[in-house]
Enzyme design. Structure first.
Site, mmCIF file in Angstrom:
data_model
loop_
_atom_site.group_PDB
_atom_site.id
_atom_site.type_symbol
_atom_site.label_atom_id
_atom_site.label_comp_id
_atom_site.label_asym_id
_atom_site.label_seq_id
_atom_site.Cartn_x
_atom_site.Cartn_y
_atom_site.Cartn_z
ATOM 1 N N ASP A 45 0.857 -1.190 0.000
ATOM 2 C CA ASP A 45 0.000 0.000 0.000
ATOM 3 C C ASP A 45 0.892 1.240 0.000
ATOM 4 O O ASP A 45 1.592 1.514 0.980
ATOM 5 C CB ASP A 45 -0.894 0.004 1.250
ATOM 6 N N TYR A 50 3.333 9.832 -0.751
ATOM 7 C CA TYR A 50 4.404 9.263 0.070
ATOM 8 C C TYR A 50 5.775 9.477 -0.562
ATOM 9 O O TYR A 50 6.799 9.344 0.116
ATOM 10 C CB TYR A 50 4.197 7.757 0.319
ATOM 11 N N LYS A 75 -2.596 5.887 -4.522
ATOM 12 C CA LYS A 75 -3.701 6.814 -4.219
ATOM 13 C C LYS A 75 -3.538 8.143 -4.948
ATOM 14 O O LYS A 75 -2.422 8.630 -5.131
ATOM 15 C CB LYS A 75 -3.766 7.076 -2.704
ATOM 16 N N HIS A 108 -7.541 9.640 -2.070
ATOM 17 C CA HIS A 108 -6.852 9.603 -0.772
ATOM 18 C C HIS A 108 -7.666 10.278 0.340
ATOM 19 O O HIS A 108 -7.757 9.747 1.456
ATOM 20 C CB HIS A 108 -5.479 10.267 -0.931
HETATM 21 N N1 LIG Z 1 -5.108 6.577 3.655
HETATM 22 C C1 LIG Z 1 -4.506 7.315 4.557
HETATM 23 O O1 LIG Z 1 -4.812 8.495 4.749
HETATM 24 C C2 LIG Z 1 -3.427 6.686 5.368
HETATM 25 C C3 LIG Z 1 -2.901 7.372 6.492
HETATM 26 C C4 LIG Z 1 -1.905 6.734 7.228
HETATM 27 C C5 LIG Z 1 -1.468 5.456 6.869
HETATM 28 N N2 LIG Z 1 -1.985 4.832 5.768
HETATM 29 C C6 LIG Z 1 -1.521 3.478 5.352
HETATM 30 O O2 LIG Z 1 -1.596 2.576 6.453
HETATM 31 C C7 LIG Z 1 -0.302 1.989 6.667
HETATM 32 C C8 LIG Z 1 -0.125 1.631 8.124
HETATM 33 O O3 LIG Z 1 -0.359 2.743 8.959
HETATM 34 P P1 LIG Z 1 0.797 3.627 9.629
HETATM 35 O O4 LIG Z 1 2.090 3.347 8.971
HETATM 36 O O5 LIG Z 1 0.339 5.032 9.636
HETATM 37 O O6 LIG Z 1 0.808 3.152 11.136
HETATM 38 P P2 LIG Z 1 0.938 1.737 11.899
HETATM 39 O O7 LIG Z 1 1.202 0.644 10.939
HETATM 40 O O8 LIG Z 1 -0.211 1.666 12.835
HETATM 41 O O9 LIG Z 1 2.198 1.986 12.821
HETATM 42 C C9 LIG Z 1 3.500 2.121 12.339
HETATM 43 C C10 LIG Z 1 4.402 2.379 13.542
HETATM 44 O O10 LIG Z 1 4.410 1.223 14.396
HETATM 45 C C11 LIG Z 1 5.746 0.714 14.506
HETATM 46 N N3 LIG Z 1 5.627 -0.744 14.454
HETATM 47 C C12 LIG Z 1 5.366 -1.523 13.381
HETATM 48 N N4 LIG Z 1 5.297 -2.811 13.719
HETATM 49 C C13 LIG Z 1 5.507 -2.876 15.067
HETATM 50 C C14 LIG Z 1 5.574 -3.936 15.992
HETATM 51 N N5 LIG Z 1 5.401 -5.200 15.620
HETATM 52 N N6 LIG Z 1 5.817 -3.634 17.306
HETATM 53 C C15 LIG Z 1 5.994 -2.357 17.690
HETATM 54 N N7 LIG Z 1 5.944 -1.303 16.851
HETATM 55 C C16 LIG Z 1 5.706 -1.559 15.536
HETATM 56 C C17 LIG Z 1 6.524 1.317 13.358
HETATM 57 O O11 LIG Z 1 7.868 1.552 13.701
HETATM 58 P P3 LIG Z 1 9.144 1.006 12.841
HETATM 59 O O12 LIG Z 1 8.944 1.355 11.399
HETATM 60 O O13 LIG Z 1 10.297 1.718 13.473
HETATM 61 O O14 LIG Z 1 9.177 -0.477 13.080
HETATM 62 C C18 LIG Z 1 5.808 2.656 13.160
HETATM 63 O O15 LIG Z 1 6.313 3.617 14.086
HETATM 64 C C19 LIG Z 1 0.640 3.094 6.147
HETATM 65 O O16 LIG Z 1 1.955 2.654 5.971
HETATM 66 C C20 LIG Z 1 -0.070 3.492 4.868
HETATM 67 O O17 LIG Z 1 0.138 2.534 3.871
HETATM 68 C C21 LIG Z 1 -2.957 5.433 5.029
#
Ligand SMILES: NC(=O)c1ccc[n+]([C@@H]2O[C@H](COP(=O)([O-])OP(=O)(O)OC[C@H]3O[C@@H](n4cnc5c(N)ncnc54)[C@H](OP(=O)(O)O)[C@@H]3O)[C@@H](O)[C@H]2O)c1
Length: 278
Positions: A45, A50, A75, A108
């Site tokens: 994704d 990004y 997106k 998005h």
């Molecule tokens: N459509 C939208 O508006 C939108 C907005 C935000 C996100 N997204 C999508 O959703 C995806 C996921 O959401 P997100 O990246 O915002 O947040 P997330 O996946 O909830 O959290 C990522 C954070 O958690 C840490 N992490 C990951 N795995 C872990 C584990 N097993 N234990 C402890 N900490 C862990 C990562 O650190 P490290 O990298 O240091 O491991 C990072 O700081 C994004 O990458 C993107 O593709 C979409």
């Protein structure tokens, strides 16, 4: 290890767990996505905003994986809803990704103050008809936005990608989605590390009961709720940990205890509200 797939309302299938690359630095993206492929992820994704679609494309090209074995989402950014901009935008994304089509293209954010999300959705339908994307969906759309785009076009998005985690469960949107055959993609499934989900008693207890980590318990909750997830990490050991969630099942009591974590007043939200993004 087989990652389950879900059926979308247009007949396509999507792997229920993938790898999200928001905030993966562009210079590190090829390495991170290549590691994700090695570990077993097949669903990526990304988004134009990004700035790392080229890195995703480089990892795809280097992987040797068959196109049909991959699921790639990108997106449409907020300043490209108008006129024929969506078509120009997807062509730019495809060029960076090195692909002829993506599997899923999303609007998005609705950017409601600009009031151009219905036009954007009409253009998305054309992009699917032109074969530039297999499925189309939206992100960050609230129920009134969803109702309006469906009323205008008769086309129901395949997914709505929204902030969703145990502290912020978005029940109004998930209920609308369930009634309208729209799959929910949970972004920020781990609370983006901004909300102490892992220290919460229901999560910690479920993790301990199954000999898993709190992150794995939270991801398992999403999967058992029927949501699609793509946790982000730049660390190989966490990529492995986040994928290792198919050998246990939370009990209905554990699910109910995690369900009860949402304070219900919106205070669990960790990122922007769709009305604020324009
Ligand atoms: N459509 C939208 O508006 C939108 C907005 C935000 C996100 N997204 C999508 O959703 C995806 C996921 O959401 P997100 O990246 O915002 O947040 P997330 O996946 O909830 O959290 C990522 C954070 O958690 C840490 N992490 C990951 N795995 C872990 C584990 N097993 N234990 C402890 N900490 C862990 C990562 O650190 P490290 O990298 O240091 O491991 C990072 O700081 C994004 O990458 C993107 O593709 C979409």
């Amino acid at each position: 290890m087989t990652i389950p797939t879900l059926n979308l309302n247009d007949g396509n299938q999507i792997p229920q767990l993938g790898y999200g690359v928001f905030k993966v630095p562009p210079a590190d993206t090829e390495r991170a996505v290549s590691e994700a492929f090695e570990v077993g992820y097949r669903h990526i994704d990304t988004a134009a905003i990004y700035g790392n679609e080229e890195g995703v494309g480089a990892a795809i090209a280097a992987s040797g994986l068959a196109r049909g074995d991959l699921f790639v989402t990108t997106k449409l950014w907020n300043d490209r809803h108008h006129d024929e901009e969506p078509r120009a935008a997807i062509r730019e994304s495809l060029d960076k990704l090195g692909l002829d089509s993506v599997d899923l293209y999303l609007v998005h954010w609705p950017t409601p103050a600009k009031d151009d999300y219905v036009h954007a959705w009409e253009k998305m339908v054309e992009l699917r008809e032109a074969g530039l994307t297999r499925s189309i969906g939206v992100s960050n759309h609230l129920v009134p936005h969803l109702e309006r785009i469906v009323a205008a076009t008769g086309v129901v998005p395949a997914v709505n990608q929204i902030e969703l985690h145990p502290a912020y469960q978005q029940r109004e949107i998930t209920e609308w989605a369930a009634s309208n055959d729209v799959k929910i993609e949970s972004w920020g499934p781990l609370g983006q590390g901004k909300y102490d989900l892992f220290g919460a008693e229901p999560v910690a207890a479920a993790a301990e009961a199954h000999g898993k980590t709190p992150a794995q318990a939270v991801l398992r909750w999403h999967l058992q709720k029927g949501f699609i997830v793509f946790p982000k990490s730049v660390r190989r050991e966490r990529l492995e940990e986040n994928l290792d969630v198919f050998d246990f099942e939370l009990t209905s009591d554990e699910i109910a205890a995690i369900d009860a974590m949402d304070p219900g007043d919106g205070s669990g939200r960790v990122s922007a509200h769709p009305d604020e993004v324009n």
